[in-house]
Design an enzyme around this catalytic site. Structure first.
Site, PDB file in Angstrom:
ATOM      1  N   ALA A 111       0.814  -1.212   0.000  1.00  0.00           N
ATOM      2  CA  ALA A 111       0.000   0.000   0.000  1.00  0.00           C
ATOM      3  C   ALA A 111       0.849   1.263   0.000  1.00  0.00           C
ATOM      4  O   ALA A 111       0.404   2.320  -0.430  1.00  0.00           O
ATOM      5  CB  ALA A 111      -0.897  -0.007   1.237  1.00  0.00           C
ATOM      6  N   LYS A 112       2.070   1.144   0.502  1.00  0.00           N
ATOM      7  CA  LYS A 112       3.005   2.281   0.587  1.00  0.00           C
ATOM      8  C   LYS A 112       2.328   3.494   1.211  1.00  0.00           C
ATOM      9  O   LYS A 112       2.459   4.606   0.726  1.00  0.00           O
ATOM     10  CB  LYS A 112       3.620   2.565  -0.775  1.00  0.00           C
ATOM     11  CG  LYS A 112       4.369   1.342  -1.328  1.00  0.00           C
ATOM     12  CD  LYS A 112       5.163   1.608  -2.569  1.00  0.00           C
ATOM     13  CE  LYS A 112       5.970   0.400  -3.016  1.00  0.00           C
ATOM     14  NZ  LYS A 112       5.183  -0.728  -3.551  1.00  0.00           N
TER      15      LYS A 112
END
Lengths: 270, 270
Positions: free
Chosen positions: A95-96
């Site tokens: 997802a960063k």
């Protein structure tokens, strides 16, 4: 999943492969488009075919969000299917994310409490209070971006401070004050080659999540030569080279073959 | 929305306020919980009440994702409602995304092509190819994190390279090679005070998105003293101090009063 359980899975199955579920509606075999949820149908077939050869799955959120509501539904279904059918596989939400404290806490609730994944990738730019809300749950992990696989990794991650430490080194150093090797891993791109030696000077024992073999051109042998520890310490991801290996009705079978080839290389390298 | 249109809105309405839609089901007035979509019902009431006093809305994605499918639906509804009912308001998806090129391209499709927002916040850690896929659409913007409002902003953003430039300065400098002031803005926290002088040496003409007044303690006067340009050059966000100003059935009316107070301060500062 705890560190001990993860290491046990790697040793038992003789693999440290993560299959990246970067599922793009424009790239999946055409016959699946008549399914009620083509993305989930594709993922389920890929998972069933590759599960014996890998220890982890990593859906990248972008590929689901881009389809809006339907995409989010496919993601939730995929994770629920994995949780029920393959409870010993490690699930990474790629997802960063990373935001101010109260916002990162919402993301942590989303991924750990709602979806029940094992790990979330987090971007370090906003510092400690953007990362720590993801910590503190037993068996749940932050995977912090350190030295990524893409060309842009050179823009900022290699900038050296007045003491001679590159930014990625600062990230590795400072973040060890926030969590230990039981709750934190780092993203290091397979394309970084010998830089793994430098990484290991900062984090000799941590697990590294390594994207970039396959389509991005990184070498598994090189990653292992410079990055492997005596407990393995690596989760190596391949996405496109496995899941899109074949565009026909035979796609899952061919994906299994590709995953098995990598598993056999990994067995030899362990 | 183009830069010219944005400046015209600011001048016409004598405000550069952005209302942050960080809508948390646990914080909205209890009587809304019987609505079919309480989050959207809350947002619609807040939007209708505050629209005369602001030029932008900024939903933070975390607050929607944490509710899974239902949350994503509330977000899509909110953006669709804004687009149709208030077409002259600037919509910012506060997502803080950023990934390798082909993945950032998926996020760009999600936010610009599917949802049709005006701007997306992007994290710079992964460099050029993580940012440029968000560029190239007329009237669509990247808002890049530079110097954020949270305590953790000191962990990495202030690290100084051997030439004496802090990391946030490197981000401001390098990113100007990727886009100009018509497609790029920067996030600078209101809590950074006199640092706005230093920011303006790097980016004298760019718009800055400024979170951190209100609940986080930044000062509007200070932001304007050190950060304002002759075209304004600021979009100042307030979330909690407006949307949660009152917990009763009167919430929208009180939110409007808070927004109007800020608008009047902004009018005086312009």
């Amino acid at each position: 999943m705890t560190r001990k359980e993860l290491i046990a899975e790697i040793q038992k199955k003789r693999t440290f492969l993560c299959v990246g579920l970067d599922t793009d509606i424009n790239k999946i075999p055409k016959h699946l488009l008549s399914e009620p949820d083509p993305i989930f149908a594709f993922n389920r077939a890929i998972i069933d075919a590759t599960a014996p050869y890998c220890i982890a799955y990593k859906p990248n959120l972008a590929f689901y969000e881009c389809a809006g509501l339907a995409g989010w539904q496919s993601l939730e279904q995929t994770i629920a299917y994995l949780r029920i059918t393959y409870p010993h596989h490690f699930i990474i939400a790629d997802a960063k994310r990373g935001d101010i404290g109260n916002t990162s806490a919402m993301y942590a609730r989303c991924f750990f409490d709602q979806m029940d994944v094992d790990a979330v990738t987090v971007a370090p730019y906003m510092g400690q209070d953007s990362v720590t809300p993801f910590l503190g749950r037993n068996g749940k992990w932050v995977i912090l971006l350190a030295l990524t696989s893409n060309p842009g990794s050179h823009d900022f991650q290699l900038i050296t401070d007045t003491g001679g430490t590159p930014l990625f080194g600062q990230v590795l150093q400072k973040s060890q004050q926030w969590a230990d090797a039981d709750n934190m891993m780092y993203v290091v791109g397979a394309t970084q080659g010998r830089m793994f030696e430098q990484i290991r000077r900062f984090v000799p024992h941590h697990f590294l999540l390594v994207p970039g073999i396959g389509a991005q051109g990184g070498s598994l042998e090189e990653v292992c030569r410079y990055g492997m520890t005596d407990e393995c310490g690596l989760i190596v991801n391949s996405s496109r080279a496995i899941i899109y290996a074949d565009p026909t009705t035979d796609f899952a079978h061919v994906a299994a073959e590709r995953a098995q080839e990598i598993q056999q290389q990994m067995d030899a390298l362990l």
